[in-house]
Design a protein around this motif. Sequence first.
Motif, PDB file in Angstrom:
ATOM      1  N   GLU A   1       6.983  -7.146  -6.298  1.00 44.91           N
ATOM      2  CA  GLU A   1       6.134  -7.693  -5.528  1.00 44.91           C
ATOM      3  C   GLU A   1       6.943  -7.742  -4.328  1.00 44.91           C
ATOM      4  OE1 GLU A   1       6.267  -8.921  -8.645  1.00 44.91           O
ATOM      5  OE2 GLU A   1       4.259  -9.366  -9.152  1.00 44.91           O
ATOM      6  N   GLN A   2       7.389  -8.383  -4.068  1.00 45.11           N
ATOM      7  CA  GLN A   2       8.519  -8.536  -3.097  1.00 45.11           C
ATOM      8  C   GLN A   2       8.946  -7.661  -1.969  1.00 45.11           C
ATOM      9  OE1 GLN A   2      11.771 -10.689  -5.205  1.00 45.11           O
ATOM     10  NE2 GLN A   2      10.778 -12.515  -4.282  1.00 45.11           N
ATOM     11  N   ARG A   3       9.361  -6.650  -3.493  1.00 44.38           N
ATOM     12  CA  ARG A   3       9.540  -5.355  -2.025  1.00 44.38           C
ATOM     13  C   ARG A   3       8.185  -4.866  -1.321  1.00 44.38           C
ATOM     14  NH1 ARG A   3      11.296  -2.957  -5.577  1.00 44.38           N
ATOM     15  NH2 ARG A   3       9.534  -1.866  -7.078  1.00 44.38           N
ATOM     16  N   ILE A   4       6.818  -4.632  -2.018  1.00 40.70           N
ATOM     17  CA  ILE A   4       5.659  -5.055  -1.027  1.00 40.70           C
ATOM     18  C   ILE A   4       5.585  -5.295   0.078  1.00 40.70           C
ATOM     19  CG2 ILE A   4       2.927  -4.807  -1.250  1.00 40.70           C
ATOM     20  CD1 ILE A   4       3.568  -3.680  -4.410  1.00 40.70           C
ATOM     21  N   VAL A   5       6.023  -6.613  -0.163  1.00 41.44           N
ATOM     22  CA  VAL A   5       5.953  -7.737   1.195  1.00 41.44           C
ATOM     23  C   VAL A   5       6.774  -7.296   2.045  1.00 41.44           C
ATOM     24  CG1 VAL A   5       5.968  -9.826   1.232  1.00 41.44           C
ATOM     25  CG2 VAL A   5       4.561  -9.703  -0.039  1.00 41.44           C
ATOM     26  N   ARG A   6       8.332  -6.931   2.170  1.00 40.94           N
ATOM     27  CA  ARG A   6       8.823  -6.740   3.243  1.00 40.94           C
ATOM     28  C   ARG A   6       8.421  -5.648   3.325  1.00 40.94           C
ATOM     29  NH1 ARG A   6      12.787  -8.256  -2.029  1.00 40.94           N
ATOM     30  NH2 ARG A   6      13.880  -9.913  -1.695  1.00 40.94           N
ATOM     31  N   GLU A   7       7.680  -4.702   3.048  1.00 40.47           N
ATOM     32  CA  GLU A   7       7.496  -3.608   3.431  1.00 40.47           C
ATOM     33  C   GLU A   7       6.373  -3.531   5.208  1.00 40.47           C
ATOM     34  OE1 GLU A   7       6.736   0.574   4.654  1.00 40.47           O
ATOM     35  OE2 GLU A   7       8.605  -0.077   3.561  1.00 40.47           O
ATOM     36  N   LEU A   8       5.394  -4.875   4.021  1.00 38.65           N
ATOM     37  CA  LEU A   8       4.519  -5.308   5.280  1.00 38.65           C
ATOM     38  C   LEU A   8       5.256  -5.932   6.180  1.00 38.65           C
ATOM     39  CD1 LEU A   8       1.484  -6.057   5.425  1.00 38.65           C
ATOM     40  CD2 LEU A   8       2.127  -8.221   4.831  1.00 38.65           C
ATOM     41  N   LEU A   9       6.271  -6.659   5.892  1.00 40.77           N
ATOM     42  CA  LEU A   9       7.004  -7.566   8.000  1.00 40.77           C
ATOM     43  C   LEU A   9       7.451  -6.552   8.310  1.00 40.77           C
ATOM     44  CD1 LEU A   9       8.560 -10.033   5.611  1.00 40.77           C
ATOM     45  CD2 LEU A   9       6.670  -9.800   7.178  1.00 40.77           C
ATOM     46  N   ARG A  10       8.283  -5.468   7.060  1.00 41.40           N
ATOM     47  CA  ARG A  10       9.058  -4.503   7.815  1.00 41.40           C
ATOM     48  C   ARG A  10       7.844  -3.395   9.152  1.00 41.40           C
ATOM     49  NH1 ARG A  10       9.696   0.479   8.218  1.00 41.40           N
ATOM     50  NH2 ARG A  10       8.401   1.323   6.248  1.00 41.40           N
ATOM     51  N   ARG A  11       7.321  -3.160   8.898  1.00 38.30           N
ATOM     52  CA  ARG A  11       5.792  -2.325   9.841  1.00 38.30           C
ATOM     53  C   ARG A  11       5.406  -3.491  10.538  1.00 38.30           C
ATOM     54  NH1 ARG A  11       3.474  -0.739   4.620  1.00 38.30           N
ATOM     55  NH2 ARG A  11       1.563  -2.310   4.715  1.00 38.30           N
ATOM     56  N   ALA A  12       5.358  -4.639  10.287  1.00 38.62           N
ATOM     57  CA  ALA A  12       4.683  -5.339  11.690  1.00 38.62           C
ATOM     58  C   ALA A  12       5.369  -5.478  13.026  1.00 38.62           C
ATOM     59  CB  ALA A  12       4.082  -7.124  11.094  1.00 38.62           C
ATOM     60  N   GLN A  13       7.101  -5.558  12.320  1.00 39.21           N
ATOM     61  CA  GLN A  13       8.762  -5.537  13.010  1.00 39.21           C
ATOM     62  C   GLN A  13       8.329  -4.269  13.839  1.00 39.21           C
ATOM     63  OE1 GLN A  13      11.463  -6.416  10.131  1.00 39.21           O
ATOM     64  NE2 GLN A  13      12.150  -8.000  11.228  1.00 39.21           N
ATOM     65  N   GLN A  14       7.711  -3.371  13.211  1.00 45.16           N
ATOM     66  CA  GLN A  14       7.713  -2.249  13.892  1.00 45.16           C
ATOM     67  C   GLN A  14       6.755  -1.806  15.022  1.00 45.16           C
ATOM     68  OE1 GLN A  14       7.637   0.903  10.881  1.00 45.16           O
ATOM     69  NE2 GLN A  14      10.308   0.856  10.452  1.00 45.16           N
ATOM     70  N   GLY A  15       5.628  -3.018  15.252  1.00 42.30           N
ATOM     71  CA  GLY A  15       4.269  -2.564  15.698  1.00 42.30           C
ATOM     72  C   GLY A  15       3.157  -2.187  15.104  1.00 42.30           C
ATOM     73  N   ARG A  16       3.376  -2.238  13.671  1.00 44.42           N
ATOM     74  CA  ARG A  16       2.078  -1.957  12.661  1.00 44.42           C
ATOM     75  C   ARG A  16       1.647  -3.307  12.320  1.00 44.42           C
ATOM     76  NH1 ARG A  16       3.703   2.934   9.669  1.00 44.42           N
ATOM     77  NH2 ARG A  16       5.903   1.463   9.972  1.00 44.42           N
ATOM     78  N   GLY A  17       0.001  -3.501  12.343  1.00 46.94           N
ATOM     79  CA  GLY A  17      -0.366  -4.573  10.879  1.00 46.94           C
ATOM     80  C   GLY A  17      -0.464  -4.217  10.360  1.00 46.94           C
ATOM     81  N   GLY A  18      -1.169  -4.721   8.903  1.00 48.56           N
ATOM     82  CA  GLY A  18      -1.388  -4.835   7.865  1.00 48.56           C
ATOM     83  C   GLY A  18      -1.790  -5.504   7.093  1.00 48.56           C
ATOM     84  N   VAL A  19      -2.868  -5.402   5.982  1.00 51.35           N
ATOM     85  CA  VAL A  19      -2.907  -6.491   5.258  1.00 51.35           C
ATOM     86  C   VAL A  19      -2.356  -6.410   3.435  1.00 51.35           C
ATOM     87  CG1 VAL A  19      -5.095  -7.597   4.179  1.00 51.35           C
ATOM     88  CG2 VAL A  19      -5.009  -6.610   6.293  1.00 51.35           C
ATOM     89  N   VAL A  20      -2.270  -7.333   2.585  1.00 51.54           N
ATOM     90  CA  VAL A  20      -1.504  -7.558   0.964  1.00 51.54           C
ATOM     91  C   VAL A  20      -2.499  -8.392   0.616  1.00 51.54           C
ATOM     92  CG1 VAL A  20       0.202  -8.090  -0.187  1.00 51.54           C
ATOM     93  CG2 VAL A  20       0.610  -6.655   1.375  1.00 51.54           C
ATOM     94  N   LEU A  21      -2.332  -7.815  -0.372  1.00 55.08           N
ATOM     95  CA  LEU A  21      -4.180  -9.091  -1.152  1.00 55.08           C
ATOM     96  C   LEU A  21      -3.008  -9.237  -2.615  1.00 55.08           C
ATOM     97  CD1 LEU A  21      -7.429  -6.215  -0.275  1.00 55.08           C
ATOM     98  CD2 LEU A  21      -6.578  -8.388   0.995  1.00 55.08           C
ATOM     99  N   VAL A  22      -2.680 -10.492  -2.619  1.00 59.73           N
ATOM    100  CA  VAL A  22      -3.104 -10.952  -3.813  1.00 59.73           C
ATOM    101  C   VAL A  22      -3.721 -11.308  -5.034  1.00 59.73           C
ATOM    102  CG1 VAL A  22      -0.906 -12.122  -5.134  1.00 59.73           C
ATOM    103  CG2 VAL A  22      -0.749 -11.092  -2.995  1.00 59.73           C
ATOM    104  N   GLU A  23      -3.445 -11.793  -6.074  1.00 65.77           N
ATOM    105  CA  GLU A  23      -4.600 -11.929  -6.314  1.00 65.77           C
ATOM    106  C   GLU A  23      -4.368 -11.963  -8.140  1.00 65.77           C
ATOM    107  OE1 GLU A  23      -8.333  -9.006  -7.604  1.00 65.77           O
ATOM    108  OE2 GLU A  23      -7.004  -8.298  -8.524  1.00 65.77           O
TER     109      GLU A  23
END
Length: 952
Positions: free
Chosen positions: A34-56
């Motif tokens: 799960e942390q790897r998915i979150v890191r990928e989200l942050l990496r994309r944001a650093q590259q200028g792209r938005g994204g959404v991760v849903l946690v349930e």
Amino acid sequence: MTAVISEPSLGACEQATPGLRSAADEVIRGRAAEQRIVRELLRRAQQGRGGVVLVEGEPGLGKSRLLRDATDEAAGLGFSLAAGAPDQLSRAIPFFALRAALPEPFAKITAGRRHDLPDPPAWWISQLQAHLKQRAAVNPVLVCLDDLHWASPDTLAALRTLSQELKGHPVAWILAGCAAAQHDTEYLFGLLEADGATRISLSPLDDDAMTCLLADAFGAPPDRSLLALASGATGNPSLLAELVGGLADEKAVEVSGGRAVLVSARLPGRMRRLAQRRLDGLSQRARDLVVTAAVLGPSFRLEDAAEMLGETPAALLPAVTEAIGAGIMAAADDAFWFRHQLLGRAVGEMIPRPARKALHRQYGQILLGRGETGVLAAAYPGHPASLADLDAAAAQTLGSAPQTAADLALRALELTPPADPAALSRAVTAAEALTAAGRLDLAARTAQHTLARPLPPLAEARLRCALSTVLSARGQTRDAAAEARMALAAPQLPPGLQDQAMTAQLQALAGLRDELAGPAAGAVLADPSQHDRHVVAAALVTQAVISWDNGRVAEGLGLLGDAARHGAGMSPDARQVQPLLALAAALIDLRQLAEAEQILPAADSKPLPGIPAQAGLSILRARLHLAAGRLPDAAAAGQAALDTAERLGAHGYASAARCVLGVIALRRGDLAAAAQHVACRTEAMPHFPGLYARAETTLAQPQVSEARDGPAAVIGRLRQVCAGLPARPGLLLGDPAAAAWLARTALAAGDDELAAIVARTAGTLASGHPGYPAITAAAAHSLGLAGQDPARLAEAAAQHPDPWAKASAAEDLGVLHARQADHDQARQDQAIRHLTQAIGGYQLTGAAADTARVRRRLRQLGVRRRHWTQSPRGPVTGWESLTGTERAVSELVAQGLNNRQVASRMYVSINTVAFYLRQIFRKLSIGSRVDLARIVLQHTQQTPTQPKGIIE
């Protein structure tokens, strides 16, 4: 995309450090995917792209901890943070979650707004969008919102709009909600997922991870009592953390004999305080329902709770809905139940003892008034009426709900002083109920302890009858027969007890194949109207066993069909014979797999938890998969059978399961595992559980010995096995490949006479049963080997319904043509064709060793082939040792998929995926999915895409 992340289930204990560690730490250690998915989200944001991760996930699975770690990591990367969470009181406040996350912009917006103007949601959303764009222009932004199941509709609408409008900006969104609560949040999550969001569904800890967690916490593997207590948390890390911490605080666990042992039966105070906090979040009506439900048991009917509370079921529906939404309860087809039994028990222990006793008595009287029973745990010493209630309830539930009856009988016995005149009758009742419930060890101890003193004849007969059943399940068949014989010798047995003693005797005699089995069964069947249906079914099964051993297949099947009709399905009582399982075993013997596959679900329609028949059912599933060539599924089912049998102390079933597992390992080419399985059998054959795997329990040990030491090493044993074979040819009916293996091994050892006897016996069986392809093909196969007849072997290769036996016949035919070639090119071409056919068949069934052997034969004929399976001479450990299927499983797991999702992607069962994972972890010498993901990443980065496994 949805990523359902499971906890690591293999090898985690090997990396554990002794000493108390919180379950929360365990969760984080297992949440690397799960942390790897979150890191990928942050990496994309650093590259200028938005994204959404849903946690349930349900409460307590670690959502908040995951979000907290995400914000910490984002802060370290220079993100601008906006984190917050609504609460139960905030649903009426527009945009509360965003106000909590962005207090400064809301204050500025409010200060600059004219209060005489309307403030529609669209205006607020536009202001928020502008603000987030402004922040994202300076630094990437992480918006992290927890507990969205409490969010207002305005907040959810804003999140839908903002996450889409800001896709082109460096704004990352992590949104979390409770899976147990079905609110508008789930609708939002569905929309966002359809728009490209990644959904993480946090799953509970599995049994292996829970075991490792307890071993970590207390410095030793947990014993059964501690495991049973922890299993009530259903893998919820928060509950496990409270349990482990509370047990440690109160010194309720001690290490003894190398095991962490529970020394207190009472839950720690921390669990009761946790339960109180969960109750505090409910309305008074829902609290009353939950407390009442804790008295009714782990599951309850709404009408029972309503009657206890003086309400109607309809009036309680809002309270039930609230409890389900809070993750405390769940609904099944016909009842409600506590999502976590540990929480339900904690709620029950919060009730003052006098009140709890009164509520238990109230519930018991309600059920007894209906002719039903409940677990009347409120009985206590010195109160004869309540103990009498327990006695009555145990008697009423013994036939239909033995597990409940055992609980009731044990409770009554525990509360009865040894000097009490009722102590003996309660000890006898407890032994019978424990036997019926499949609690073999405790049943044996209770019976043997009570038999150690002089007893009235009927009490002694009842105890010996129960002990006979226990010994049959343990594989101690001669001792079981002796106990049943002594029980039947008691004078003036009541009809019901006599029938139970006869049932026990028939099981023992059928297991022994004793000559007395026929007369014993005949005595019952001479006048079946004088006996209950269970003993009639046992007599029919015994007669069927005799017919089968004597080679009368149609007669045996007919008797088993009659027995199944008399038995009327599966019995939850472990003392009774299970005719449906015996019928399924015979159909698998004959490779009538479609019919067997229809019976097994019917046999499993009623759950069989905690009785040896559960292991028998798994043995049959393993054999069915083995016969169909599905070795991974077969291995998983066989291991399930072994685990169940060993847990119950049903050693006879464990021996049968080990024999089946030995054959499976032999087919897969794992000779060491096969030898270990057959060496671990401790019970002498034959025995009643062996009827579920006739050929395997008889031939697994010689087959392993032949593979390891050669035909000469086992020929003496085979002569013993085949002694009297023409008169009792049933051995050859257990597996279509059995006759051919016996003949082939005898020929290789130089015993042509034994090979001829086997072939003639198989031929006689086939001539008397022309309607059974498995018998006909087995005869053709063995006769072809004994007579070196290629036509017979070709007939077997064409007719065998068993895919492995078909490949074996093709191999034998190819070998025969190769021997007879003598520079005859046509013969040699035929040999090559049939050996190639054999390779195809072996590969379909996963028979690696057989495939390798046939390849060697082809090389001797000058044929070398490229193929898509791994060479037996390739590496046995490391990444290169993985098969193509194992690599495919590895890559899916590394993507964050759980076992169920991998199974769905690959069109296999969950057990098959679990089996592949065990193989992968062993070959790679790793202990967790995290390690596997790391290795997969390394190899996908280093290795270019190319076809895998093309080997000379």
